[in-house]
Design a protein around this motif. Structure first.
Motif, PDB file in Angstrom:
ATOM      1  N   GLN A   1       0.831  -1.195   0.000  1.00  0.00           N
ATOM      2  CA  GLN A   1       0.000   0.000   0.000  1.00  0.00           C
ATOM      3  C   GLN A   1       0.870   1.251   0.000  1.00  0.00           C
ATOM      4  O   GLN A   1       1.990   1.218   0.475  1.00  0.00           O
ATOM      5  CB  GLN A   1      -0.851   0.053   1.267  1.00  0.00           C
ATOM      6  CG  GLN A   1      -1.797  -1.103   1.432  1.00  0.00           C
ATOM      7  CD  GLN A   1      -2.550  -0.983   2.728  1.00  0.00           C
ATOM      8  OE1 GLN A   1      -3.262  -0.027   2.943  1.00  0.00           O
ATOM      9  NE2 GLN A   1      -2.368  -1.961   3.592  1.00  0.00           N
ATOM     10  N   GLU A   2       0.311   2.323  -0.516  1.00  0.00           N
ATOM     11  CA  GLU A   2       0.965   3.616  -0.392  1.00  0.00           C
ATOM     12  C   GLU A   2       0.449   4.268   0.873  1.00  0.00           C
ATOM     13  O   GLU A   2      -0.710   4.093   1.245  1.00  0.00           O
ATOM     14  CB  GLU A   2       0.640   4.493  -1.601  1.00  0.00           C
ATOM     15  CG  GLU A   2       1.236   3.953  -2.888  1.00  0.00           C
ATOM     16  CD  GLU A   2       0.893   4.822  -4.085  1.00  0.00           C
ATOM     17  OE1 GLU A   2       0.382   5.951  -3.911  1.00  0.00           O
ATOM     18  OE2 GLU A   2       1.136   4.360  -5.204  1.00  0.00           O
ATOM     19  N   ALA A   3       1.287   5.024   1.544  1.00  0.00           N
ATOM     20  CA  ALA A   3       0.873   5.711   2.758  1.00  0.00           C
ATOM     21  C   ALA A   3      -0.165   6.765   2.430  1.00  0.00           C
ATOM     22  O   ALA A   3      -0.138   7.374   1.361  1.00  0.00           O
ATOM     23  CB  ALA A   3       2.085   6.368   3.418  1.00  0.00           C
ATOM     24  N   GLY A   4      -1.070   6.976   3.326  1.00  0.00           N
ATOM     25  CA  GLY A   4      -2.097   7.993   3.146  1.00  0.00           C
ATOM     26  C   GLY A   4      -3.166   7.861   4.208  1.00  0.00           C
ATOM     27  O   GLY A   4      -3.148   6.939   5.020  1.00  0.00           O
ATOM     28  N   PRO A   5      -4.109   8.770   4.195  1.00  0.00           N
ATOM     29  CA  PRO A   5      -5.154   8.748   5.224  1.00  0.00           C
ATOM     30  C   PRO A   5      -6.064   7.535   5.081  1.00  0.00           C
ATOM     31  O   PRO A   5      -6.292   7.055   3.984  1.00  0.00           O
ATOM     32  CB  PRO A   5      -5.924  10.049   4.971  1.00  0.00           C
ATOM     33  CG  PRO A   5      -5.652  10.386   3.545  1.00  0.00           C
ATOM     34  CD  PRO A   5      -4.287   9.853   3.237  1.00  0.00           C
ATOM     35  N   THR A   6      -6.562   7.060   6.204  1.00  0.00           N
ATOM     36  CA  THR A   6      -7.478   5.928   6.234  1.00  0.00           C
ATOM     37  C   THR A   6      -8.630   6.255   7.170  1.00  0.00           C
ATOM     38  O   THR A   6      -8.406   6.617   8.314  1.00  0.00           O
ATOM     39  CB  THR A   6      -6.766   4.648   6.739  1.00  0.00           C
ATOM     40  OG1 THR A   6      -5.662   4.377   5.875  1.00  0.00           O
ATOM     41  CG2 THR A   6      -7.693   3.463   6.775  1.00  0.00           C
ATOM     42  N   ALA A   7      -9.851   6.137   6.687  1.00  0.00           N
ATOM     43  CA  ALA A   7     -11.030   6.330   7.534  1.00  0.00           C
ATOM     44  C   ALA A   7     -11.395   4.990   8.156  1.00  0.00           C
ATOM     45  O   ALA A   7     -11.383   3.965   7.485  1.00  0.00           O
ATOM     46  CB  ALA A   7     -12.195   6.865   6.701  1.00  0.00           C
ATOM     47  N   PHE A   8     -11.688   4.995   9.431  1.00  0.00           N
ATOM     48  CA  PHE A   8     -12.103   3.793  10.152  1.00  0.00           C
ATOM     49  C   PHE A   8     -13.389   4.148  10.870  1.00  0.00           C
ATOM     50  O   PHE A   8     -13.382   5.008  11.753  1.00  0.00           O
ATOM     51  CB  PHE A   8     -11.019   3.371  11.152  1.00  0.00           C
ATOM     52  CG  PHE A   8     -11.379   2.145  11.939  1.00  0.00           C
ATOM     53  CD1 PHE A   8     -11.151   0.887  11.413  1.00  0.00           C
ATOM     54  CD2 PHE A   8     -11.958   2.248  13.189  1.00  0.00           C
ATOM     55  CE1 PHE A   8     -11.486  -0.250  12.130  1.00  0.00           C
ATOM     56  CE2 PHE A   8     -12.295   1.120  13.912  1.00  0.00           C
ATOM     57  CZ  PHE A   8     -12.058  -0.136  13.389  1.00  0.00           C
ATOM     58  N   ALA A   9     -14.514   3.547  10.500  1.00  0.00           N
ATOM     59  CA  ALA A   9     -15.786   3.962  11.070  1.00  0.00           C
ATOM     60  C   ALA A   9     -16.789   2.821  11.146  1.00  0.00           C
ATOM     61  O   ALA A   9     -17.319   2.380  10.129  1.00  0.00           O
ATOM     62  CB  ALA A   9     -16.386   5.096  10.232  1.00  0.00           C
ATOM     63  N   PRO A  10     -17.075   2.321  12.356  1.00  0.00           N
ATOM     64  CA  PRO A  10     -18.176   1.381  12.498  1.00  0.00           C
ATOM     65  C   PRO A  10     -19.497   2.101  12.217  1.00  0.00           C
ATOM     66  O   PRO A  10     -19.652   3.263  12.577  1.00  0.00           O
ATOM     67  CB  PRO A  10     -18.105   0.944  13.973  1.00  0.00           C
ATOM     68  CG  PRO A  10     -16.737   1.339  14.418  1.00  0.00           C
ATOM     69  CD  PRO A  10     -16.353   2.524  13.602  1.00  0.00           C
ATOM     70  N   PHE A  11     -20.421   1.419  11.566  1.00  0.00           N
ATOM     71  CA  PHE A  11     -21.731   1.984  11.247  1.00  0.00           C
ATOM     72  C   PHE A  11     -22.800   1.231  12.041  1.00  0.00           C
ATOM     73  O   PHE A  11     -22.589   0.086  12.432  1.00  0.00           O
ATOM     74  CB  PHE A  11     -22.025   1.826   9.752  1.00  0.00           C
ATOM     75  CG  PHE A  11     -21.356   2.848   8.880  1.00  0.00           C
ATOM     76  CD1 PHE A  11     -22.103   3.847   8.279  1.00  0.00           C
ATOM     77  CD2 PHE A  11     -19.999   2.810   8.652  1.00  0.00           C
ATOM     78  CE1 PHE A  11     -21.497   4.792   7.467  1.00  0.00           C
ATOM     79  CE2 PHE A  11     -19.381   3.744   7.844  1.00  0.00           C
ATOM     80  CZ  PHE A  11     -20.137   4.740   7.248  1.00  0.00           C
ATOM     81  N   PRO A  12     -23.962   1.836  12.226  1.00  0.00           N
ATOM     82  CA  PRO A  12     -25.056   1.112  12.891  1.00  0.00           C
ATOM     83  C   PRO A  12     -25.452  -0.121  12.086  1.00  0.00           C
ATOM     84  O   PRO A  12     -25.322  -0.130  10.857  1.00  0.00           O
ATOM     85  CB  PRO A  12     -26.207   2.130  12.894  1.00  0.00           C
ATOM     86  CG  PRO A  12     -25.576   3.465  12.671  1.00  0.00           C
ATOM     87  CD  PRO A  12     -24.326   3.211  11.873  1.00  0.00           C
ATOM     88  N   GLU A  13     -25.945  -1.149  12.770  1.00  0.00           N
ATOM     89  CA  GLU A  13     -26.373  -2.370  12.080  1.00  0.00           C
ATOM     90  C   GLU A  13     -27.452  -2.101  11.045  1.00  0.00           C
ATOM     91  O   GLU A  13     -27.583  -2.827  10.081  1.00  0.00           O
ATOM     92  CB  GLU A  13     -26.896  -3.395  13.091  1.00  0.00           C
ATOM     93  CG  GLU A  13     -25.815  -4.060  13.904  1.00  0.00           C
ATOM     94  CD  GLU A  13     -26.388  -5.104  14.850  1.00  0.00           C
ATOM     95  OE1 GLU A  13     -27.569  -5.008  15.251  1.00  0.00           O
ATOM     96  OE2 GLU A  13     -25.635  -6.025  15.186  1.00  0.00           O
TER      97      GLU A  13
END
Length: 186
Positions: free
Chosen positions: A105-117
């Motif tokens: 992978q190339e370095a960069g921003p990553t969004a991490f977000a659990p969503f409601p079921e």
């Protein structure tokens, strides 16, 4: 739906290239402005007597993960699906011999977000995950996928960049993101 992704990525874009990171309370406030917000984490209480500032106990620095080391999921036909990802998105699987190399992978921003079921953001209610891949040139990637007969939906650009949605052969949603240039106006 779209607004949550844009808010998360806008936050990352503003922080990209700077040392400014929004605190947990500021992110929570930003997320509450949208109708569909990720599930709020339940934080474990601090150890008795420990002074905590910004999620880190005084005197100790929290160890953090450095990135995603792998993404593992079940598939009806793992070999065929792995080949699809390699042929159409350039993602090689786990090396099977000494001469093979893993996907880098190339370095960069990553969004991490659990969503409601109950989220409708992924499309099919049976799907419990969605990957968002950064791409250098979304137009070229879209043309490449369309030439291979893969349906792709392109969304209007926003200040965080360009987005598109595809589904792999097993119907799993994949979001493609071409980040806005770091020096672009937000």
């Amino acid at each position: 739906m779209l607004f949550l992704r844009r808010q998360l990525l806008r936050t990352l874009s503003f922080a990209f290239g700077s040392s400014f990171i929004l605190g947990r309370n500021q992110l929570g406030i930003a997320a509450q402005t949208h109708t569909e917000t990720p599930a709020q984490p339940k934080l474990s209480p601090s150890p008795a007597g420990a002074a905590v500032r910004g999620g880190i106990a005084q005197g100790t620095e929290m160890e953090k993960v450095t990135g995603i080391g792998g993404f593992f999921f079940r598939a009806k036909d793992p070999k065929a699906l792995g080949l699809w990802y390699q042929q159409h998105l350039g993602i090689s699987g786990i090396p099977t011999s000494a001469g093979d190399s893993p996907w880098q992978q190339e370095a960069g921003p990553t969004a991490f977000a659990p969503f409601p079921e109950t989220s409708k953001y992924f499309g099919d209610a049976q799907k419990v995950w969605m990957l968002n891949f950064r791409v250098r040139d979304l137009d070229k990637m879209a043309a490449q996928l369309q030439a291979a007969g893969i349906e792709i939906k392109i969304y209007p650009p926003d200040p965080t960049g360009k987005f598109a949605r595809v589904h792999d052969p097993e119907g799993n949603p994949i979001e493609l993101w071409q980040p806005a240039k770091p020096d672009a106006p937000h």
